[in-house]
Scaffold this motif. Structure first.
Motif, PDB file in Angstrom:
ATOM      1  N   MET A 152       0.383   7.434  -2.300  1.00  0.00           N
ATOM      2  CA  MET A 152       1.780   7.730  -2.620  1.00  0.00           C
ATOM      3  C   MET A 152       2.445   6.610  -3.410  1.00  0.00           C
ATOM      4  O   MET A 152       3.627   6.671  -3.704  1.00  0.00           O
ATOM      5  CB  MET A 152       2.567   7.988  -1.328  1.00  0.00           C
ATOM      6  CG  MET A 152       1.999   9.101  -0.473  1.00  0.00           C
ATOM      7  SD  MET A 152       1.978  10.696  -1.332  1.00  0.00           S
ATOM      8  CE  MET A 152       3.733  11.006  -1.473  1.00  0.00           C
ATOM      9  N   GLY A 153       1.674   5.572  -3.755  1.00  0.00           N
ATOM     10  CA  GLY A 153       2.204   4.473  -4.545  1.00  0.00           C
ATOM     11  C   GLY A 153       2.892   3.389  -3.757  1.00  0.00           C
ATOM     12  O   GLY A 153       3.514   2.488  -4.337  1.00  0.00           O
ATOM     13  N   LYS A 154       2.778   3.429  -2.438  1.00  0.00           N
ATOM     14  CA  LYS A 154       3.434   2.427  -1.592  1.00  0.00           C
ATOM     15  C   LYS A 154       2.450   1.314  -1.261  1.00  0.00           C
ATOM     16  O   LYS A 154       1.305   1.554  -0.868  1.00  0.00           O
ATOM     17  CB  LYS A 154       3.932   3.078  -0.300  1.00  0.00           C
ATOM     18  CG  LYS A 154       4.746   2.143   0.570  1.00  0.00           C
ATOM     19  CD  LYS A 154       5.321   2.890   1.763  1.00  0.00           C
ATOM     20  CE  LYS A 154       6.171   1.950   2.619  1.00  0.00           C
ATOM     21  NZ  LYS A 154       6.773   2.660   3.777  1.00  0.00           N
ATOM     22  N   ASP A 155       2.897   0.058  -1.411  1.00  0.00           N
ATOM     23  CA  ASP A 155       2.049  -1.082  -1.108  1.00  0.00           C
ATOM     24  C   ASP A 155       1.862  -1.238   0.401  1.00  0.00           C
ATOM     25  O   ASP A 155       2.778  -0.987   1.192  1.00  0.00           O
ATOM     26  CB  ASP A 155       2.657  -2.371  -1.656  1.00  0.00           C
ATOM     27  CG  ASP A 155       2.653  -2.410  -3.179  1.00  0.00           C
ATOM     28  OD1 ASP A 155       1.832  -1.695  -3.786  1.00  0.00           O
ATOM     29  OD2 ASP A 155       3.479  -3.142  -3.746  1.00  0.00           O
ATOM     30  N   LYS A 188      -3.613  -7.045  -0.491  1.00  0.00           N
ATOM     31  CA  LYS A 188      -2.591  -6.074  -0.875  1.00  0.00           C
ATOM     32  C   LYS A 188      -3.237  -4.865  -1.542  1.00  0.00           C
ATOM     33  O   LYS A 188      -4.043  -5.013  -2.464  1.00  0.00           O
ATOM     34  CB  LYS A 188      -1.587  -6.723  -1.830  1.00  0.00           C
ATOM     35  CG  LYS A 188      -0.436  -5.816  -2.234  1.00  0.00           C
ATOM     36  CD  LYS A 188       0.536  -6.565  -3.150  1.00  0.00           C
ATOM     37  CE  LYS A 188       1.688  -5.682  -3.579  1.00  0.00           C
ATOM     38  NZ  LYS A 188       2.621  -6.406  -4.474  1.00  0.00           N
ATOM     39  N   ARG A 189      -2.871  -3.683  -1.069  1.00  0.00           N
ATOM     40  CA  ARG A 189      -3.409  -2.449  -1.618  1.00  0.00           C
ATOM     41  C   ARG A 189      -2.268  -1.452  -1.833  1.00  0.00           C
ATOM     42  O   ARG A 189      -1.134  -1.690  -1.417  1.00  0.00           O
ATOM     43  CB  ARG A 189      -4.461  -1.846  -0.672  1.00  0.00           C
ATOM     44  CG  ARG A 189      -5.593  -2.808  -0.324  1.00  0.00           C
ATOM     45  CD  ARG A 189      -6.591  -2.179   0.619  1.00  0.00           C
ATOM     46  NE  ARG A 189      -7.605  -3.141   1.059  1.00  0.00           N
ATOM     47  CZ  ARG A 189      -8.589  -2.837   1.898  1.00  0.00           C
ATOM     48  NH1 ARG A 189      -8.697  -1.602   2.377  1.00  0.00           N
ATOM     49  NH2 ARG A 189      -9.473  -3.765   2.259  1.00  0.00           N
ATOM     50  N   THR A 190      -2.591  -0.350  -2.462  1.00  0.00           N
ATOM     51  CA  THR A 190      -1.588   0.690  -2.715  1.00  0.00           C
ATOM     52  C   THR A 190      -2.127   2.021  -2.216  1.00  0.00           C
ATOM     53  O   THR A 190      -3.264   2.402  -2.524  1.00  0.00           O
ATOM     54  CB  THR A 190      -1.275   0.790  -4.216  1.00  0.00           C
ATOM     55  OG1 THR A 190      -0.848  -0.496  -4.694  1.00  0.00           O
ATOM     56  CG2 THR A 190      -0.175   1.811  -4.472  1.00  0.00           C
TER      57      THR A 190
END
Length: 259
Positions: free
Chosen positions: A204-207, A199-201
């Motif tokens: 734009m802050g979206k996973d 899991k990364r981001t």
């Protein structure tokens, strides 16, 4: 006697080095027609296109293309076979050869493989078919050690036929020709993937997620494709597309399903 008609496809795309190599090998055996994806389709399995349009066009990849026909297809590997048999070819091919895939399709990987799904689609349509894979994921993989083995397997399949309802899954170890000990007819090894998502981001802050995992061999048998590859042999697994578990029918017939 006319030369055999050989249909070639893959899942890495029409420009992939493995397919270009296979075209060269098969041109020495018969008349070649290529119908392959216009972009990489690895891991597509037996997906087909249902909710969007399909496109196909005649291609000329290199000067030697004058010696055979080549078509790109916007769909999946299975789509390519359907397109070839229904729209492009004027007669049924004598054999369909899929690959040479960049990377292994042994053991459980056969279920995810676009390379093998193309071969299976041909088999469903009554065309003898073989999927070839080299255990090297590099785009610059060296296929030269496989040449004589690939030609032998295809020639023998054309001469002797492949049993009805069966497609051959051939995997070639990443070895020199001198290091390859021969060809073994095998069963599919029991194995699976221990998978997880990384899991990364994004900025734009979206996973978002990347699928990762480790291959887990659960089979110690010396008659499997994994054993053959680990011990310097080319593995040939006769693969059937009838998924019925015939051995389980009697057991399930004992259930109280109609009471």
């Amino acid at each position: 006697m006319p030369k055999p008609l050989i249909l070639i496809t893959n899942d890495d795309g029409i420009t992939a080095p493995g397919l270009r190599t296979l075209v060269t090998y098969m041109s020495a055996i018969g008349d070649v027609v290529v119908v392959a994806p216009d972009s990489p389709q690895s891991g597509m399995g037996h997906a087909i296109t249902l909710d969007s349009t399909l496109y196909s066009k005649r291609m000329k990849i290199n000067p030697l293309s004058d010696l055979h026909e080549e078509y790109s297809c916007s769909g999946t590997p299975a789509d390519c076979i359907k397109m070839a048999l229904q729209e492009i070819l004027t007669r049924k091919p004598d054999i369909c050869v899929s690959g040479i895939n960049h990377g292994s399709n042994s053991s459980i990987n056969v279920l995810y493989s676009g390379t093998m799904s193309a071969a299976i689609e041909a088999g469903i349509e009554g065309v003898p078919a073989i999927g070839f894979s080299l255990c090297d994921y590099s785009w610059e993989a060296d296929f030269t050690a496989a040449e004589d083995f690939v030609k032998t397997i295809v020639t023998e399949a054309i001469t002797n036929g492949i049993p009805k309802g069966v497609v051959l899954n051939v995997n070639i170890p990443k070895l020199s020709k001198e290091e390859i000990k021969g060809i073994k007819i095998c069963r599919q090894a029991k194995a699976n993937w221990k998978e997880k998502f990384d899991k990364r981001t994004n900025p734009m802050g979206k996973d978002y997620y990347w699928l990762t995992g480790e291959f887990e061999l659960l089979d110690k048998g010396e008659d499997t494709d994994e054993w053959a590859l680990a011990n310097g042999y080319i593995s040939v697994v006769p693969t059937q597309f009838d998924l019925t578990a015939h051995h389980a029918i009697a057991n399930i017939n004992n259930w109280n399903l109609n009471e």
